[in-house]
Motif scaffolding. Structure first.
Motif, PDB file in Angstrom:
ATOM      1  N   CYS A  20      20.538 -38.799  39.218  1.00  0.00           N
ATOM      2  CA  CYS A  20      18.744 -38.621  39.287  1.00  0.00           C
ATOM      3  C   CYS A  20      18.507 -39.210  40.142  1.00  0.00           C
ATOM      4  CB  CYS A  20      18.420 -39.557  38.097  1.00  0.00           C
ATOM      5  SG  CYS A  20      18.084 -39.701  36.077  1.00  0.00           S
ATOM      6  N   PRO A  43      15.851 -35.064  38.760  1.00  0.00           N
ATOM      7  CA  PRO A  43      15.459 -35.700  37.543  1.00  0.00           C
ATOM      8  C   PRO A  43      14.989 -37.472  38.213  1.00  0.00           C
ATOM      9  CG  PRO A  43      17.467 -34.755  37.089  1.00  0.00           C
ATOM     10  CD  PRO A  43      17.397 -34.474  38.068  1.00  0.00           C
ATOM     11  N   ILE A  54      10.342 -34.313  37.240  1.00  0.00           N
ATOM     12  CA  ILE A  54      11.270 -33.966  37.573  1.00  0.00           C
ATOM     13  C   ILE A  54      11.039 -34.079  39.166  1.00  0.00           C
ATOM     14  CG2 ILE A  54      10.675 -31.849  37.098  1.00  0.00           C
ATOM     15  CD1 ILE A  54      13.622 -30.559  36.819  1.00  0.00           C
ATOM     16  N   THR A  56      10.877 -31.319  42.525  1.00  0.00           N
ATOM     17  CA  THR A  56      11.894 -30.227  43.654  1.00  0.00           C
ATOM     18  C   THR A  56      11.677 -29.932  44.967  1.00  0.00           C
ATOM     19  OG1 THR A  56       9.128 -28.868  43.438  1.00  0.00           O
ATOM     20  CG2 THR A  56      11.160 -29.024  41.197  1.00  0.00           C
ATOM     21  N   TRP A  85      11.628 -30.753  28.878  1.00  0.00           N
ATOM     22  CA  TRP A  85      12.950 -31.194  28.818  1.00  0.00           C
ATOM     23  C   TRP A  85      12.729 -29.997  27.618  1.00  0.00           C
ATOM     24  CZ3 TRP A  85      13.740 -34.071  24.014  1.00  0.00           C
ATOM     25  CH2 TRP A  85      12.639 -34.823  23.999  1.00  0.00           C
ATOM     26  N   PRO A 108      15.566 -30.789  32.585  1.00  0.00           N
ATOM     27  CA  PRO A 108      15.664 -31.476  32.011  1.00  0.00           C
ATOM     28  C   PRO A 108      16.743 -31.471  30.489  1.00  0.00           C
ATOM     29  CG  PRO A 108      14.712 -32.354  33.556  1.00  0.00           C
ATOM     30  CD  PRO A 108      14.238 -30.784  32.686  1.00  0.00           C
ATOM     31  N   MET A 118      21.212 -30.313  33.513  1.00  0.00           N
ATOM     32  CA  MET A 118      20.053 -29.983  33.778  1.00  0.00           C
ATOM     33  C   MET A 118      20.061 -28.433  33.547  1.00  0.00           C
ATOM     34  SD  MET A 118      17.488 -31.632  35.428  1.00  0.00           S
ATOM     35  CE  MET A 118      16.607 -30.251  36.474  1.00  0.00           C
TER      36      MET A 118
END
Length: 144
Positions: A20, A43, A54, A56, A85, A108, A118
């Motif tokens: 994380c 995450p 999350i 990206t 999730w 996740p 993931m």
């Protein structure tokens, strides 16, 4: 090739050992983690050790760099989105349905209220026959 409905679970196809980014950590730290881990998404976990969202690589480019925000002062929590999730013991079809509905490429995975991994579109695509794969890809990439 296996087919959905063959009782495959998310835990059978996911990546374990996910790391994380903290909700108060900078986006610069997030970019370095992504680089070092060779991943395109992280995450975001809160101080309470719970999943907050999350982030990206695309989020960082579009919502920070292109918006002239500073990578060092903008936190991962500011860009947190998509608290979607899937449970580790869920079927592959449930993960596919969630990805399609929310148009996300990664989910996740939670077990006993903790982040354990993931699962990506590529992980799930390996489990699909060609006709289901085409339908899945269309759902993920269709304009919202």
């Amino acid at each position: 090739m296996s087919t959905p409905g063959n009782n495959k679970r998310v835990q059978d196809v996911m990546h374990y050992g996910v790391e994380c980014i903290g909700e108060h950590d900078s986006l610069r730290k997030a970019t370095r983690m992504m680089r070092d881990l060779s991943v395109g998404a992280l995450p975001i976990c809160g101080d309470d050790d719970r999943l907050k969202g999350i982030i990206t690589d695309r989020d960082i480019v579009i919502k920070c760099c292109a918006a002239d925000k500073d990578l060092d002062s903008t936190t991962a929590g500011e860009l947190a989105h998509g608290l979607v999730w899937v449970k580790a013991d869920s079927g592959v079809e449930e993960a596919l349905e969630k990805m399609g509905r929310h148009q996300v490429k990664r989910l996740p995975v939670i077990d006993d209220k903790r982040l354990v991994g993931m699962v990506s579109e590529a992980d799930l695509a390996k489990e699909l026959p060609d006709d289901k794969l085409a339908e899945f890809v269309h759902q993920i990439y269709a304009p919202s």
